[in-house]
Design an enzyme around this catalytic site. Structure first.
Site, PDB file in Angstrom:
ATOM      1  N   ASP A 136       0.878  -1.349  -0.012  1.00 45.95           N
ATOM      2  CA  ASP A 136      -0.049  -0.195  -0.311  1.00 45.95           C
ATOM      3  C   ASP A 136       0.793   1.327   0.006  1.00 45.95           C
ATOM      4  O   ASP A 136       1.527   1.517   1.022  1.00 45.95           O
ATOM      5  CB  ASP A 136      -0.901   0.097   1.131  1.00 45.95           C
ATOM      6  N   ARG A 138      -0.097   4.219  -0.548  1.00 47.87           N
ATOM      7  CA  ARG A 138      -0.959   5.552  -0.625  1.00 47.87           C
ATOM      8  C   ARG A 138      -0.491   6.588   0.727  1.00 47.87           C
ATOM      9  O   ARG A 138      -0.117   5.865   1.707  1.00 47.87           O
ATOM     10  CB  ARG A 138      -2.463   5.381  -0.455  1.00 47.87           C
TER      11      ARG A 138
END
Ligand SMILES: [Zn+2]
Length: 461
Positions: A136, A138
């Site tokens: 991930d 982000r």
């Protein structure tokens, strides 16, 4: 908090002017926000800054899910459900965060990860890692700045991902509540969603076992260590295993398929009727999980399966071709195929108990009767099964190839009722009927559930 609205921002956030955006969910106000070279948008409904803690969806861009209607992920469903939730609340914010494809790895890499999932069987996390990318990537700085600009530093977040509220809290946005949208999984994305739940700490909806549970059921060990006869069938809610043209792609979802492969890996033999080979040309091997292929058994009294069918051509597993006592088969067969003769039946259908006896002469371990509907039904109504796994998928086919059908009875009191256990596989519900006394004994150490069900009086109306 209202002052935040006009307080100058000490960031590189560039806010565009508001414009009206009429949508299916009401007329929103749309603004662009450019941060670190990426332009995001905020859709607001009502006056969220006046709300004590408005609903906020922080949605990561997903071209495939949001725009193209993909069922590989649940992004499109989450987007729609969020807009509906904001619409019914009358006020709220949807932040559409661009540049966050594939949890921040970009569209190209996301599609590369899809390809790896398809070809190597990796899950969504493993595929990112195999590409040398983070699971991930982000960050939510832009989102936090956007919320501050909108005057909303105290929110309720629409998300099933606790990492998102943690990130916002660290960036100075107080998340006072997190609302899980509780969408049903789709057959094609249930494995993906289960991966996010088990590997990325996403909320587990009520009643969902995680991946470990659904593939590590005690019953697989029970099947592997006993000589049972079991059957497995996936049918629509209205009792069909395929459409009327025979299309069975896909009635149930990925987790049910995994469950089937776990059973295959636990048995000595997997048997199907000739009709299933003719209609589906199955491989009958173990692919969705680790495990050895069982012996394939084709119940084919008239030897009508095509000679180019996979079970006769591919040597991935030994194949027993069960044909009638007098049935002729021309020409040589591949080395993995063994012809075994059924007892002479003078035109009657073969007794399932006799079929089992013939298979037992050649194969050790449990026997899985895998299809089709007619064969499973015959074995069930003949009392030849110890256990039946019947999965129902939330789909209505209307007409097609029937699943379980047998000569029923006039009275509900005569309908078949057995102890059962239930498993939720994504959207599908699998009912395990524990049919024989032997199977009940084998499963005795497992669940309190089983006892509970046995003690229940059937309700006779
Ligand atoms: Zn998506």
């Amino acid at each position: 908090m209202d002052e935040q609205h006009s307080r100058p921002l000490n960031t590189a956030l560039v806010a565009g002017p508001p414009s009206a955006l009429p949508t299916d969910y009401g007329t929103f106000t749309l603004r662009s926000y450019t941060f670190n070279g990426i332009t995001h948008v905020a859709m607001t409904l009502g006056e969220p800054a006046d709300s004590e803690a408005p609903l906020v969806r922080m949605h990561s861009e997903c071209l495939t899910g949001d725009v193209l209607g993909s069922h590989r992920c649940d992004c499109g469903d989450q987007l729609t459900a969020s807009l509906e939730a904001i619409s019914s609340a009358g006020t709220g914010i949807l932040l559409y965060l661009r540049g966050q494809e594939g949890r921040g790895i970009g569209l190209e890499n996301k599609l590369r990860a899809y390809a790896l999932q398809d070809t190597q069987g990796l899950d969504t996390v493993e595929a990112n890692l195999a590409l040398g990318l983070p699971e991930d990537a982000r960050d939510y700085q832009a989102a936090a700045h956007m919320l501050t600009h909108l005057g909303c530093n105290r929110i309720r977040l629409l998300s099933s991902n606790p990492a998102k509220s943690d990130a916002l809290n660290q960036l100075g946005i107080e998340v006072v509540g997190r609302l899980n949208l509780q969408l049903p999984d789709r057959p094609e994305n249930s494995a993906y969603l289960q991966s996010k739940r088990s590997r990325m700490n996403h909320d587990v909806p009520n009643g969902h076992p995680d991946v470990e549970h659904s593939t590590g059921l005690d019953v697989y060990r029970t099947i592997a260590t006993n000589d049972e006869v079991l059957a497995q069938l996936a049918q629509s809610e209205d009792g069909f295993i395929a459409t009327r043209s025979g299309d069975a792609m896909f009635v149930s979802g990925t987790l049910d398929r995994r469950h089937l492969h776990c059973i295959r890996a636990a048995v000595g033999a997997v048997m199907v009727g000739a009709g299933t080979v003719v209609a589906d040309n199955p491989q009958l091997t173990v692919r969705a999980v680790e495990g050895e292929n069982p012996v394939r058994v084709i119940l084919d009294p008239r030897a009508r399966i095509p000679r180019d069918s996979t079970v006769l051509q591919s040597g991935d597993a030994p194949t027993m071709w069960l044909i009638g006592a007098d049935t002729q088969v021309e020409g040589p067969l591949a080395g993995h195929v063994q012809i075994v003769r059924l007892p002479s039946t003078s035109g009657q259908r073969v007794d399932p108990h006799q079929v089992i006896a013939v298979i037992r002469e050649h194969v050790q371990g449990s026997i899985l009767v895998e299809g089709g509907g007619q064969t499973v039904s015959e074995f069930l109504s003949a009392g030849a099964l110890d256990r039946l796994f019947l999965t129902t998928a939330p789909v209505l086919i209307g007409d097609g190839v029937p699943g379980i059908r047998f000569a029923g009875s006039d009275k509900m009191s005569k309908a078949l009722r057995y102890p059962f256990r239930r498993y939720v596989f994504g959207q599908d519900v699998c009912t395990e009927y524990v049919l024989s006394a032997a199977a009940r004994k084998h499963s005795a150490q497992t669940p309190a559930q089983l006892r509970e069900v046995q003690e229940q009086e059937p309700s006779i109306g």
